[in-house]
Design an enzyme around this catalytic site. Structure first.
Site, PDB file in Angstrom:
ATOM      1  N   LYS A  13       0.812  -1.219   0.000  1.00  0.00           N
ATOM      2  CA  LYS A  13       0.000   0.000   0.000  1.00  0.00           C
ATOM      3  C   LYS A  13       0.845   1.269   0.000  1.00  0.00           C
ATOM      4  O   LYS A  13       0.430   2.285  -0.542  1.00  0.00           O
ATOM      5  CB  LYS A  13      -1.020  -0.008   1.130  1.00  0.00           C
ATOM      6  CG  LYS A  13      -0.446   0.000   2.525  1.00  0.00           C
ATOM      7  CD  LYS A  13      -1.600   0.031   3.533  1.00  0.00           C
ATOM      8  CE  LYS A  13      -1.092   0.144   4.953  1.00  0.00           C
ATOM      9  NZ  LYS A  13      -0.152  -0.945   5.333  1.00  0.00           N
ATOM     10  N   ARG A  88      -5.039   3.069  12.120  1.00  0.00           N
ATOM     11  CA  ARG A  88      -4.694   1.663  12.269  1.00  0.00           C
ATOM     12  C   ARG A  88      -5.713   0.920  13.126  1.00  0.00           C
ATOM     13  O   ARG A  88      -5.691  -0.317  13.176  1.00  0.00           O
ATOM     14  CB  ARG A  88      -3.346   1.530  12.973  1.00  0.00           C
ATOM     15  CG  ARG A  88      -2.167   1.486  12.050  1.00  0.00           C
ATOM     16  CD  ARG A  88      -0.919   1.241  12.875  1.00  0.00           C
ATOM     17  NE  ARG A  88       0.232   1.898  12.294  1.00  0.00           N
ATOM     18  CZ  ARG A  88       0.964   1.383  11.325  1.00  0.00           C
ATOM     19  NH1 ARG A  88       0.687   0.201  10.836  1.00  0.00           N
ATOM     20  NH2 ARG A  88       1.989   2.042  10.833  1.00  0.00           N
ATOM     21  N   ARG A 127      12.635 -11.797   0.125  1.00  0.00           N
ATOM     22  CA  ARG A 127      13.478 -10.597   0.213  1.00  0.00           C
ATOM     23  C   ARG A 127      14.874 -10.953   0.704  1.00  0.00           C
ATOM     24  O   ARG A 127      15.032 -11.835   1.536  1.00  0.00           O
ATOM     25  CB  ARG A 127      12.861  -9.596   1.199  1.00  0.00           C
ATOM     26  CG  ARG A 127      11.626  -8.922   0.668  1.00  0.00           C
ATOM     27  CD  ARG A 127      11.252  -7.800   1.620  1.00  0.00           C
ATOM     28  NE  ARG A 127      10.019  -7.162   1.234  1.00  0.00           N
ATOM     29  CZ  ARG A 127       9.414  -6.224   1.980  1.00  0.00           C
ATOM     30  NH1 ARG A 127       9.954  -5.855   3.122  1.00  0.00           N
ATOM     31  NH2 ARG A 127       8.303  -5.666   1.565  1.00  0.00           N
ATOM     32  N   ARG A 160      16.380 -10.828   6.429  1.00  0.00           N
ATOM     33  CA  ARG A 160      16.295 -10.112   7.714  1.00  0.00           C
ATOM     34  C   ARG A 160      15.238 -10.741   8.621  1.00  0.00           C
ATOM     35  O   ARG A 160      14.245 -11.286   8.125  1.00  0.00           O
ATOM     36  CB  ARG A 160      15.919  -8.636   7.473  1.00  0.00           C
ATOM     37  CG  ARG A 160      17.098  -7.781   7.054  1.00  0.00           C
ATOM     38  CD  ARG A 160      16.669  -6.354   6.859  1.00  0.00           C
ATOM     39  NE  ARG A 160      15.600  -6.281   5.852  1.00  0.00           N
ATOM     40  CZ  ARG A 160      15.429  -5.250   5.034  1.00  0.00           C
ATOM     41  NH1 ARG A 160      16.196  -4.195   5.117  1.00  0.00           N
ATOM     42  NH2 ARG A 160      14.462  -5.258   4.153  1.00  0.00           N
ATOM     43  N   ARG A 171       3.019 -10.064  12.680  1.00  0.00           N
ATOM     44  CA  ARG A 171       2.517  -8.751  12.261  1.00  0.00           C
ATOM     45  C   ARG A 171       1.142  -8.870  11.612  1.00  0.00           C
ATOM     46  O   ARG A 171       0.278  -8.017  11.790  1.00  0.00           O
ATOM     47  CB  ARG A 171       3.500  -8.091  11.286  1.00  0.00           C
ATOM     48  CG  ARG A 171       4.688  -7.438  11.984  1.00  0.00           C
ATOM     49  CD  ARG A 171       5.192  -6.245  11.198  1.00  0.00           C
ATOM     50  NE  ARG A 171       5.546  -6.604   9.832  1.00  0.00           N
ATOM     51  CZ  ARG A 171       6.766  -7.015   9.463  1.00  0.00           C
ATOM     52  NH1 ARG A 171       7.722  -7.092  10.336  1.00  0.00           N
ATOM     53  NH2 ARG A 171       7.004  -7.321   8.215  1.00  0.00           N
TER      54      ARG A 171
END
Ligand SMILES: [Zn+2]
Length: 214
Positions: A13, A88, A127, A160, A171
Site C-alpha cells: 500500500k 490503524r 526478500r 532479515r 505482524r
C-alpha cells in the site's frame, strides 16, 4: 481527494500511495514521516510523542491525531492527500472521522489493497538484504546477478528477521485483530474501494486509477 490506504503490512500500500500522490498531485502522508518531522522540528506534540517513545510506550492517539490534523491543514493539502499508516484502529478511525466532520470534511476513498496472508508471507520470505550497504533484493522480482551476493558491494545477502515467516505472521495477526475491522468501518461509511493486490504493481495501480478516475 482525500484518500486512506488500507491493507496488510507487505501488501504494497505504501508503493501505491506514492503512485497515487504523484499522479493526482496530492501529498503522500505517512505517519512515520509526520512523527519524524514533528520531532525534528521540536513541536510541542513532537516533544510529547518523543517522551512516550523514549519511555518505551505507545504514543497516545490524541497526539498522533493532533500531528495529523496539523499536517492536513498545511497549504499543500488544499486539494487532498493520501494517508498511509493511519488510521490503524477503530478508535483512531472514529477520531479522524470526528475531526474531519468538525472541519466539514470527510474521507472520499478508503482503498483496500487486498492480498492473502500466504502471498504476503511468500513475498517477504523472498526478500534479501545486504547489511553492509543497505541494498535490497528479491529472489524472484529483483534477483542479484549472483545468487546470495550483493551486486553493489559483493557482501553476502541475508533474510532479515523482519522478513522471516514467523515475524511476518505475528505482524499479520496484529493487523487482522486491530486494522482489518477498518474495512467494515469504511464500507459502512460508503467509501470503501477494494483492489486485488496480488496483481503486478502497475496493474494494481491501474485498478486504483479506474476507481479514483483519471
Ligand atoms: Zn551491499
Amino acid at each position: 481527494m482525500k484518500i486512506i490506504m488500507l491493507g496488510a503490512p507487505g501488501a504494497g500500500k505504501g508503493t501505491q500511495a506514492k503512485k497515487i500522490a504523484s499522479k493526482y498531485h496530492i501529498p503522500h502522508i505517512s505517519t512515520g514521516d509526520i512523527f519524524r518531522s514533528n520531532i525534528k522540528n521540536g513541536t510541542e506534540l513532537g516533544m510529547k510523542a518523543k517522551s512516550f517513545m523514549d519511555a518505551g510506550g505507545l504514543v497516545p492517539d490524541e497526539i498522533t491525531i493532533g500531528m495529523l490534523l496539523d499536517r492536513i491543514h498545511e497549504a499543500d493539502c488544499a486539494n487532498g492527500y493520501v494517508l498511509d499508516g493511519f488510521p490503524r484502529t477503530i478508535p483512531q478511525a472514529q477520531s479522524l472521522t470526528k475531526a474531519l466532520e468538525d472541519m466539514g470534511e470527510s474521507v472520499d476513498y478508503a482503498v483496500n489493497v487486498d492480498v492473502p496472508d500466504e502471498n504476503i508471507i511468500s513475498r517477504m520470505s523472498g526478500r534479501r538484504a545486504c547489511l553492509a550497504c543497505g541494498a535490497t533484493y528479491h529472489i524472484v522480482y529483483n534477483a542479484p546477478k549472483k545468487e546470495g551476493v550483493c551486486d553493489v558491494c559483493g557482501q553476502q545477502l541475508v533474510l532479515r528477521d523482519d522478513d522471516k515467516p514467523e515475524t511476518v505472521k505475528k505482524r499479520l495477526d496484529v493487523y487482522h485483530e486491530q486494522t482489518q475491522p477498518l474495512i467494515d468501518y469504511y464500507k459502512k461509511a460508503g467509501v470503501l474501494a477494494e483492489v486485488d493486490g496480488t496483481m503486478d504493481m502497475e496493474d494494481v495501480f491501474q485498478a486504483i486509477v479506474k476507481i479514483l478516475g483519471a
